[in-house]
Each structure stands twice: as C-alpha cells, then as structure tokens.
Design a protein around this motif. Structure first.
Motif, PDB file in Angstrom:
ATOM      1  N   GLU A   1       0.831  -1.202   0.000  1.00  0.00           N
ATOM      2  CA  GLU A   1       0.000   0.000   0.000  1.00  0.00           C
ATOM      3  C   GLU A   1       0.866   1.253   0.000  1.00  0.00           C
ATOM      4  N   LYS A   2       1.931   1.219   0.804  1.00  0.00           N
ATOM      5  CA  LYS A   2       2.844   2.355   0.853  1.00  0.00           C
ATOM      6  C   LYS A   2       3.551   2.539  -0.479  1.00  0.00           C
TER       7      LYS A   2
ATOM      8  N   HIS B   1       1.285   4.166  -3.063  1.00  0.00           N
ATOM      9  CA  HIS B   1       1.095   5.602  -2.901  1.00  0.00           C
ATOM     10  C   HIS B   1       2.397   6.393  -3.031  1.00  0.00           C
ATOM     11  N   SER B   2       3.534   5.703  -2.962  1.00  0.00           N
ATOM     12  CA  SER B   2       4.796   6.426  -3.055  1.00  0.00           C
ATOM     13  C   SER B   2       5.150   6.758  -4.502  1.00  0.00           C
TER      14      SER B   2
ATOM     15  N   GLY C   1      -0.850   6.185  -9.702  1.00  0.00           N
ATOM     16  CA  GLY C   1      -1.537   6.654  -8.512  1.00  0.00           C
ATOM     17  C   GLY C   1      -2.941   7.136  -8.794  1.00  0.00           C
TER      18      GLY C   1
ATOM     19  N   PRO D   1      -3.044  11.600  -4.073  1.00  0.00           N
ATOM     20  CA  PRO D   1      -3.419  10.352  -3.398  1.00  0.00           C
ATOM     21  C   PRO D   1      -2.700  10.150  -2.072  1.00  0.00           C
ATOM     22  N   SER D   2      -1.618  10.902  -1.856  1.00  0.00           N
ATOM     23  CA  SER D   2      -0.873  10.806  -0.598  1.00  0.00           C
ATOM     24  C   SER D   2      -0.119  12.114  -0.373  1.00  0.00           C
ATOM     25  N   SER D   3       0.217  12.363   0.865  1.00  0.00           N
ATOM     26  CA  SER D   3       0.940  13.586   1.217  1.00  0.00           C
ATOM     27  C   SER D   3       2.399  13.493   0.777  1.00  0.00           C
TER      28      SER D   3
ATOM     29  N   ASN E   1      -0.949  17.858   0.875  1.00  0.00           N
ATOM     30  CA  ASN E   1      -1.555  16.897   1.780  1.00  0.00           C
ATOM     31  C   ASN E   1      -2.469  15.980   0.971  1.00  0.00           C
ATOM     32  N   LYS E   2      -2.693  14.802   1.486  1.00  0.00           N
ATOM     33  CA  LYS E   2      -3.580  13.870   0.793  1.00  0.00           C
ATOM     34  C   LYS E   2      -4.941  14.524   0.566  1.00  0.00           C
TER      35      LYS E   2
ATOM     36  N   LYS F   1       5.499  12.990  -7.757  1.00  0.00           N
ATOM     37  CA  LYS F   1       5.827  13.036  -6.321  1.00  0.00           C
ATOM     38  C   LYS F   1       7.286  12.654  -6.159  1.00  0.00           C
TER      39      LYS F   1
END
Length: 206
Positions: free
Chosen positions: A68-69, A72-73, A104, A117-119, A172-173, A204
């Motif tokens: 999951e990480k 989103h990375s 993403g 999708p992620s910070s 931020n997400k 990102k």
C-alpha cells in the motif's frame, strides 16, 4: 526327595510369575511414559504452529502495508490537450484530455484536476503554447490559491510562443491542483497539435 523337588518347582514357578508380573508392570509404566512424552511433544508442536501462524499473519499484514505504501509512493502523471483550446475566458479551467501516464490515478481527465493520493513533495510542469496573435496567462492553482503563473504572449506578432513553469508544492492527501486561464487573454487560441503540445504533468518526489 519327590516332595522336595515338588516344593522347589513351586518356588521357581512363583518367582517366574513375579518376574513376569514385574516386567509387565515396567513395560506398562514405560508405555505410559512414552505416551506422556509424545503428548508433551505434540503440545509443544501445537504451540509452535500457533506461534508460526501468528508470525505469518503479522508478516502478511506487513507485506500488505508495504504494498500500500509502495502504491502511494509512486505518483506521476502526464496529460496534454488533443486539440487547440479556443475557450479563452477568465478563470476558465483547462482540461488536458489525453493521458499518457497516471501512476496513482491522481489525475482526472474529465475536469483537468489532480488530486493528491498521498501527502508529500510534488513538482508540477505546465507547458502552454499560444498561436499567432494570441495570448493567455495560465495559473497553477492549489486549493483555490494561485501558486504560479505563466504568460504565453504572441498577441502582437505572427509567431507562436511557448512557455513552461516548474513548481514544487508540498501537498496533503486530498489536495487539488489544476490550471486555468488567468487575468489576461485574447486573440485566437491556445495551441496544441503536431507543432506544439500544451500539457500538464506532475510527479511526487518525496
């Protein structure tokens, strides 16, 4: 003499019977001990299996969290206009309908918005081409606040102009980023074709 031999035989028989009984008792005790040892080993093995199952469940969760990480990375997108943009009006949002890359799934080609999708730290590129005797300022907007502006200006000459901005932004997400026509615009249109590609992209980096 006969009586003596008879008594001796009886004694031998009794001794043999006691010996057999003793051996049977010992064998029975040994068998019980063996069963007890096997039961202890089975209990220990059962506990070990339960512990291993817990470890496996923990490892599965860790792997899922890492996946999951990882998902989103890696965030990146690249989109461009398939045709020139003739809707020149103040604060008209620009929509880049051709999506070449969308890791993403943050970019929405229906409205031209990118939703984080992620910070993290992102870098955005906005490239805009203006056709002959056309001009437009293009604003990069984050959460309804202007974060950068570029002006593609070919208003007073018959030649194309191409401008690009590179803007790092901490998001931020759920934050939304998009582009729109700014306060100055006019002429023919923003160009996007086989000569110039008007595009919007981001990645990102942290």
């Amino acid at each position: 003499m006969f009586a003596f031999l008879t008594c001796f035989a009886v004694i031998i028989s009794l001794v043999w019977t006691d010996q057999c009984s003793l051996e049977n008792t010992l064998c029975s005790l040994c068998g019980k001990r063996q069963v007890s040892d096997e039961h202890s080993e089975l209990t220990a093995l059962t506990k070990a299996i339960k512990i291993n199952r817990k470890d496996i469940d923990v490892q599965k969760k860790e792997i899922q969290d890492l996946k999951e990480k990882e998902k989103h990375s890696h965030v990146a997108f690249f989109a461009y206009m398939s045709t020139s943009w003739k809707q020149l009006s103040k604060h008209k949002r620009l929509v880049y309908g051709v999506v070449d890359l969308n890791y993403g799934n943050g970019y929405n080609k229906a409205n031209g918005e990118f939703t984080a999708p992620s910070s993290g730290l992102y870098v955005f590129h906005v490239s805009t081409g203006a056709f002959d005797r056309s001009h437009a300022s293009v604003e990069l907007v984050l959460q309804d606040k202007i974060r950068n502006i570029a002006w593609a200006d070919s208003m007073h000459h018959n030649d194309r102009t191409f401008v690009t901005t590179v803007t790092p932004l901490q998001l931020n997400k759920g934050d939304v980023v998009f582009t729109r026509i700014g306060n100055v615009y006019g002429g023919n249109y923003i160009e996007s074709n086989s000569y110039i590609r008007t595009s919007f992209s981001g990645v990102k980096i942290n």
